[in-house]
Motif scaffolding. Structure first.
Motif, PDB file in Angstrom:
ATOM      1  N   THR A   9      30.418  14.571 -21.286  1.00  0.00           N
ATOM      2  CA  THR A   9      31.262  13.491 -20.781  1.00  0.00           C
ATOM      3  C   THR A   9      32.704  13.764 -21.190  1.00  0.00           C
ATOM      4  OG1 THR A   9      29.435  11.947 -21.103  1.00  0.00           O
ATOM      5  CG2 THR A   9      31.620  10.990 -20.789  1.00  0.00           C
ATOM      6  N   VAL A  10      33.602  13.715 -20.226  1.00  0.00           N
ATOM      7  CA  VAL A  10      35.024  13.952 -20.479  1.00  0.00           C
ATOM      8  C   VAL A  10      35.774  12.638 -20.317  1.00  0.00           C
ATOM      9  CG1 VAL A  10      37.066  15.275 -19.828  1.00  0.00           C
ATOM     10  CG2 VAL A  10      34.779  16.248 -19.482  1.00  0.00           C
ATOM     11  N   LEU A  11      36.569  12.285 -21.306  1.00  0.00           N
ATOM     12  CA  LEU A  11      37.354  11.048 -21.250  1.00  0.00           C
ATOM     13  C   LEU A  11      38.780  11.346 -21.670  1.00  0.00           C
ATOM     14  CD1 LEU A  11      35.005   8.453 -22.978  1.00  0.00           C
ATOM     15  CD2 LEU A  11      35.715   8.455 -20.574  1.00  0.00           C
ATOM     16  N   ALA A  12      39.733  10.956 -20.822  1.00  0.00           N
ATOM     17  CA  ALA A  12      41.151  11.116 -21.190  1.00  0.00           C
ATOM     18  C   ALA A  12      41.975  10.170 -20.341  1.00  0.00           C
ATOM     19  CB  ALA A  12      41.600  12.563 -20.954  1.00  0.00           C
ATOM     20  N   ALA A  13      43.095   9.717 -20.902  1.00  0.00           N
ATOM     21  CA  ALA A  13      44.048   9.028 -20.046  1.00  0.00           C
ATOM     22  C   ALA A  13      44.517  10.067 -19.033  1.00  0.00           C
ATOM     23  CB  ALA A  13      45.223   8.520 -20.876  1.00  0.00           C
ATOM     24  N   ILE A  66      40.486  20.673 -14.983  1.00  0.00           N
ATOM     25  CA  ILE A  66      39.521  20.575 -16.092  1.00  0.00           C
ATOM     26  C   ILE A  66      38.197  21.224 -15.702  1.00  0.00           C
ATOM     27  CG2 ILE A  66      38.217  18.965 -17.540  1.00  0.00           C
ATOM     28  CD1 ILE A  66      40.539  16.938 -17.081  1.00  0.00           C
ATOM     29  N   LYS A  67      37.760  20.922 -14.512  1.00  0.00           N
ATOM     30  CA  LYS A  67      36.458  21.421 -14.056  1.00  0.00           C
ATOM     31  C   LYS A  67      36.475  22.940 -13.924  1.00  0.00           C
ATOM     32  CE  LYS A  67      32.288  21.060 -12.275  1.00  0.00           C
ATOM     33  NZ  LYS A  67      31.154  20.192 -12.481  1.00  0.00           N
ATOM     34  N   ALA A 116      42.056  14.284 -25.421  1.00  0.00           N
ATOM     35  CA  ALA A 116      40.856  14.084 -24.600  1.00  0.00           C
ATOM     36  C   ALA A 116      39.619  14.120 -25.481  1.00  0.00           C
ATOM     37  CB  ALA A 116      40.754  15.178 -23.542  1.00  0.00           C
ATOM     38  N   THR A 117      38.606  13.417 -25.054  1.00  0.00           N
ATOM     39  CA  THR A 117      37.326  13.403 -25.763  1.00  0.00           C
ATOM     40  C   THR A 117      36.287  14.082 -24.887  1.00  0.00           C
ATOM     41  OG1 THR A 117      37.902  11.290 -26.738  1.00  0.00           O
ATOM     42  CG2 THR A 117      35.566  11.902 -26.767  1.00  0.00           C
ATOM     43  N   VAL A 118      35.516  14.978 -25.481  1.00  0.00           N
ATOM     44  CA  VAL A 118      34.382  15.555 -24.748  1.00  0.00           C
ATOM     45  C   VAL A 118      33.143  15.362 -25.608  1.00  0.00           C
ATOM     46  CG1 VAL A 118      33.387  17.614 -23.721  1.00  0.00           C
ATOM     47  CG2 VAL A 118      35.845  17.238 -23.575  1.00  0.00           C
ATOM     48  N   ASN A 119      32.202  14.600 -25.113  1.00  0.00           N
ATOM     49  CA  ASN A 119      30.948  14.352 -25.824  1.00  0.00           C
ATOM     50  C   ASN A 119      29.813  15.115 -25.166  1.00  0.00           C
ATOM     51  OD1 ASN A 119      32.245  12.487 -27.501  1.00  0.00           O
ATOM     52  ND2 ASN A 119      31.894  10.831 -26.009  1.00  0.00           N
ATOM     53  N   CYS A 120      28.726  15.235 -25.912  1.00  0.00           N
ATOM     54  CA  CYS A 120      27.582  15.990 -25.389  1.00  0.00           C
ATOM     55  C   CYS A 120      26.276  15.279 -25.702  1.00  0.00           C
ATOM     56  CB  CYS A 120      27.573  17.388 -26.031  1.00  0.00           C
ATOM     57  SG  CYS A 120      26.146  18.373 -25.576  1.00  0.00           S
ATOM     58  N   ARG A 121      25.363  15.316 -24.769  1.00  0.00           N
ATOM     59  CA  ARG A 121      23.988  14.940 -25.070  1.00  0.00           C
ATOM     60  C   ARG A 121      23.062  15.967 -24.431  1.00  0.00           C
ATOM     61  NH1 ARG A 121      25.360  10.610 -21.010  1.00  0.00           N
ATOM     62  NH2 ARG A 121      23.875  10.686 -19.303  1.00  0.00           N
ATOM     63  N   LEU A 122      21.848  16.064 -24.925  1.00  0.00           N
ATOM     64  CA  LEU A 122      20.828  16.895 -24.265  1.00  0.00           C
ATOM     65  C   LEU A 122      19.937  15.961 -23.458  1.00  0.00           C
ATOM     66  CD1 LEU A 122      19.596  19.423 -26.998  1.00  0.00           C
ATOM     67  CD2 LEU A 122      21.625  19.540 -25.539  1.00  0.00           C
ATOM     68  N   ALA A 159      37.420  10.233 -16.192  1.00  0.00           N
ATOM     69  CA  ALA A 159      36.138   9.863 -16.799  1.00  0.00           C
ATOM     70  C   ALA A 159      35.054  10.494 -15.941  1.00  0.00           C
ATOM     71  CB  ALA A 159      35.973   8.353 -16.844  1.00  0.00           C
ATOM     72  N   GLU A 160      34.508  11.578 -16.408  1.00  0.00           N
ATOM     73  CA  GLU A 160      33.529  12.272 -15.571  1.00  0.00           C
ATOM     74  C   GLU A 160      32.547  13.027 -16.443  1.00  0.00           C
ATOM     75  OE1 GLU A 160      31.726  12.301 -13.275  1.00  0.00           O
ATOM     76  OE2 GLU A 160      32.479  13.345 -11.502  1.00  0.00           O
TER      77      GLU A 160
END
Lengths: 535, 535
Positions: free
Chosen positions: B456-460, B473-474, B437-443, B402-403
């Motif tokens: 935002t990256v979210l994964a088990a 990932i990074k 994995a989920t990757v979300n974005c905001r401005l 979660a980062e």
């Protein structure tokens, strides 16, 4: 991305080799005499303008290698025209035929590789390189002084003058550094875009010069400086070419661009930049408000600067400056306000600003509708603003002292600073010339935490001793600025003339860092020697 | 000038030594389990938080001299709490008891001379000095890596936390660098003034940290970065103390402050700054608009950023981010707009901005009146924004990845960049974890020429391998940013984690200059080694 056309070169009016701007725009002898008559004690007849052919321009001390020869000229007239900037001090030296060390050669590179090759050759042969844009420096920025180098090359960037690319989505353009203001705007106009950077030298200065000196531009508030419109830079240094990325903003370490912005040719040669553009404004409104008391006007400007209004123009002329500009004749100070927008009307903002100014002692404003006679103060100011440097040169020919300098300080110190500079500089000018002197003030740029005052000094001079007289006055002014911790320059740059003030102003550890950076990028010490660092 | 009172210290809640913020604000074990249940494949039970007493913190390798002893502690718990920053990577290392090289000593200087004395001693004895403010770095900025130094001193500035002077006329304050956000605002409030710098870390970060990392602040447009509010800096370096003048603006050479802003402790220790303040806003208005298509929302934000409207908030959440924040549940993206002013109502500006957004495909907005149930999206976003880092740590305890990471790019490249980062990073996370994995974005910040997307990256995760998984990932994300020439960081700083991206991004001649400046100011190479320059 669309390919942008190369702008048409500014039509071939001839630039003055000795004074400001166009040769044909200078006051003639009769006009000079009329100007001189305004200052009792000036010469009876204007100093003649020497012919370049009569000046002491010797043969060049070096020859370029065959490979670089096509880029380089040793023409005496071209070299003489590149010997000095356009300060009052430079103009009187030119009129007196004291050009100092004239560059041995003038190069006109056409591409980055030319610049790199010229730097390589100069480094290998101990030749100083003085980057040269429009040549409008008023701080000795384009002039070589001393004799530590075997020869001097003036690196004239004006052949690199194309708009290379336009990005209408991000509103930015990739532009070569040698482009003059009018050519840049001409290339952007068909795209509905503008840089809106209009320093007083606009016609005679280049993008590269603006960037290298952190020029002050069109806006009186907010984004006042060309720095804010810089998206990325390309800089050719003796240690390689620095190309920063096009970014709207970045927090990756200290900004690379901010090291080169203001480096005045001492760290590298700016050859190209991506510049942030704007839509051309369609809505404008302006007004001029008289103030009986300058102190009230200062408070009004502070209130405006600390409001959300953000006028594009917010120029305060003191009584002397307003009279000189024909904007007032009754001893009033005048505040010139302007708003503009590409998207909607700005009358409401102007009305709000006027109301705020009136609440601080401003009188009923003159409007500025086209054809509105009440708009005279605004119009008068604009036309005199562009004419001013020519009048300065006319006065110089009459043996007068006529020069400007500028600074910036926080509001808490501003009223005392302006007062001390006015009286202290006038007193110094009186001592130096033996004649009464006038020192006027205007504010050119304003900030929530302070403002940039701009001073004009006028006195009948001590003909023959113009440089010494000016140096004496300037030293006194510099001392006053230093006592008030007011910057040695808000937007005229440091050059060579401001080194004494600059060296006392900058923090010593920063000077150490800058010298180290210079040594790393310019190991042979050839780049604009004497500017910013070094003897 | 008025003397400002020393602010009351933030009440004595206990800071978490291993994770974000307050120890008592972390999700408990049951909440962690509930969070984990949202991501199939996470651990059944949260990882325990180790006791500091159980961690491998050895005796210090050096002792301070008698004269400095009162400033220095070798307390194991204090040292452990200063070993790492607060990135996800740091949190999982702390949870696993892998603290890396724990500082041998932690110093709490009370004045500039203390800092200078500590630097002198460290330089003479080969001790690395890591400046430390709130410790909220998410890029490895406060952690020593490697073994080139005999010992490590963490230089904690938080004892230097006073507002020393307030200038109400110029609206500025002289503030010590170690002050935390809430204490600064508490000291300014009685004067009706504010810095209005509210990064997500506001409660847990210091003025000095903001300046050293060029932090992004409150404003989504215009003056987005703490740099713009910096009037002058005081920096203690091993080569002397740099004190720049208080100036509203200056064109005297490259800006000295801009060299130290973003220098991340590698060039000197910022101990004090004059900061530009504002009147506290009295008028606010905000709204949240759903967009069915993210692409439309990007165009709306561009139109807003290129208008004159200058919203204080202009935050675009994509569908995933909006859902996570409880701001939308139907797959819409959400644009959160906010205006504010100290001088007058801002409803008209908000209405104009909403109209512009609707013209680009936005749906009818939720308002944000207090008590207005339609304001839920705005309120939900605000509360989740501050809660987010705690949730991240809760997920980390469940073995999840979660980062967040962030960047900036020009508008012409932005849609493709966001798409590539989203898909490329999700794919890399899937490869690294073996889980969806989920990757979300905001401005977060927007500019006329581009914007700053935040991901935002979210994964088990792959419990036990958290660092390796994240590094993989990074590295993929860094590669994508590089291909698009998007900055490695808009406002999280470089630290040690971003060096690979930073080194490829910055122009090589600038790196030469920066290294030379570092060598000049820090001749023993003790200042935050590994940050920005050096191995």
């Amino acid at each position: 991305m669309s390919e942008a056309a190369t702008p048409a070169r500014t039509p071939s009016r001839v630039r003055s080799w000795w004074g400001w701007g166009w040769a044909d725009a200078h006051p003639d002898d009769a006009e000079c005499a009329a100007l001189g008559a305004l200052l009792p004690g000036t010469l009876a007849r204007p100093l003649p303008v020497p012919r370049v052919a009569d000046l002491p321009v010797g043969p060049p001390a070096v020859r370029p290698p065959q490979s670089l020869a096509p880029l380089v000229t040793d023409d005496r007239e071209v070299r003489a025209a590149h010997a000095l900037g356009k300060a009052y001090r430079d103009v009187v030296r030119a009129l007196r035929g004291r050009l100092g060390r004239v560059p041995d050669l003038v190069a006109h590179p056409a591409r980055d590789q030319d610049v790199a090759d010229l730097l390589d050759w100069a480094g290998a042969h101990g030749v100083a390189v003085v980057p040269y844009g429009g040549g409008s420096s008023v701080t000795g920025g384009v002039e070589y002084r001393g004799d530590a180098h075997r020869a001097v090359l003036s690196l004239d960037l004006t052949a690199m003058r194309r708009v290379l690319e336009i990005d209408p989505v991000s509103r930015a353009a990739r532009v070569q550094a040698g482009i003059l203001g009018p050519d840049l705007e001409a290339a952007l106009r068909p795209h509905g875009l503008t840089l809106r950077h209009f320093p007083q030298s606009f016609e005679f200065s280049t993008l590269g010069g603006w960037l290298a000196t952190r020029a002050g531009g069109h806006y009186a508030t907010g984004r006042t400086r060309v720095d804010d419109f810089t998206q990325s830079l390309r800089v050719v240094t003796p240690a390689g070419t620095a190309q920063s990325w096009r970014l709207p903003s970045s927090g990756a370490g200290p900004s690379p661009d901010r090291l080169f912005l203001g480096s005045e040719g001492a760290l590298g040669v700016i050859t190209e930049a991506w510049m942030r553009l704007q839509e051309r404004p369609r809505h404008k409104a302006s007004a001029a408000l008289p103030f009986r008391r300058f102190g009230d006007a200062l408070e009004a400007v502070r209130a405006l600067a600390q409001s959300d209004l953000a006028p594009a123009n917010c120029r305060l002329l003191d009584a002397g400056e307003a009279a000189l500009a024909g904007a007032s004749h009754d001893g009033s100070s005048v505040l010139v306000l302007g708003f503009e927008s590409a998207t909607g009307p700005v009358r409401a903002e102007l009305a709000e600003a006027v109301e705020l100014a009136r609440a601080h002692g401003g009188s009923a404003p003159h409007g500025a509708e086209p054809g509105d006679p009440a708009g005279d103060a605004v119009a008068a100011w604009r036309s005199v603003f562009l004419r001013m440097p020519y009048l300065r040169d006319g006065l110089a020919r009459m043996g007068a002292v006529a020069e400007t300098f500028e600074t910036a300080a926080t509001w808490d110190r501003l009223p005392a600073l302006v007062e001390d500079v006015r009286t202290g500089t006038a007193e110094a000018a009186r001592r130096a010339t033996g004649r009464p002197a006038t020192v006027n003030c205007r504010l050119t740029h304003v900030y929530p935490d302070g403002a940039a005052p701009y001073f004009t000094v006028l006195a009948a001079g001590r003909p023959g001793d113009e440089e010494a007289v000016w140096d004496e006055i300037k030293a006194a002014a510099t001392g006053i600025l230093h006592r008030h911790r007011a910057t040695i320059t808000h937007h005229h740059a440091v050059g060579r003339d401001h080194r004494p003030g600059y060296d006392r102003q900058r923090p010593e550890p920063f000077a150490l860092a800058l010298r180290a950076a210079k040594d790393a990028l310019d190991p042979h010490g050839i780049l604009n020697p004497g500017v910013l660092v070094g003897p």
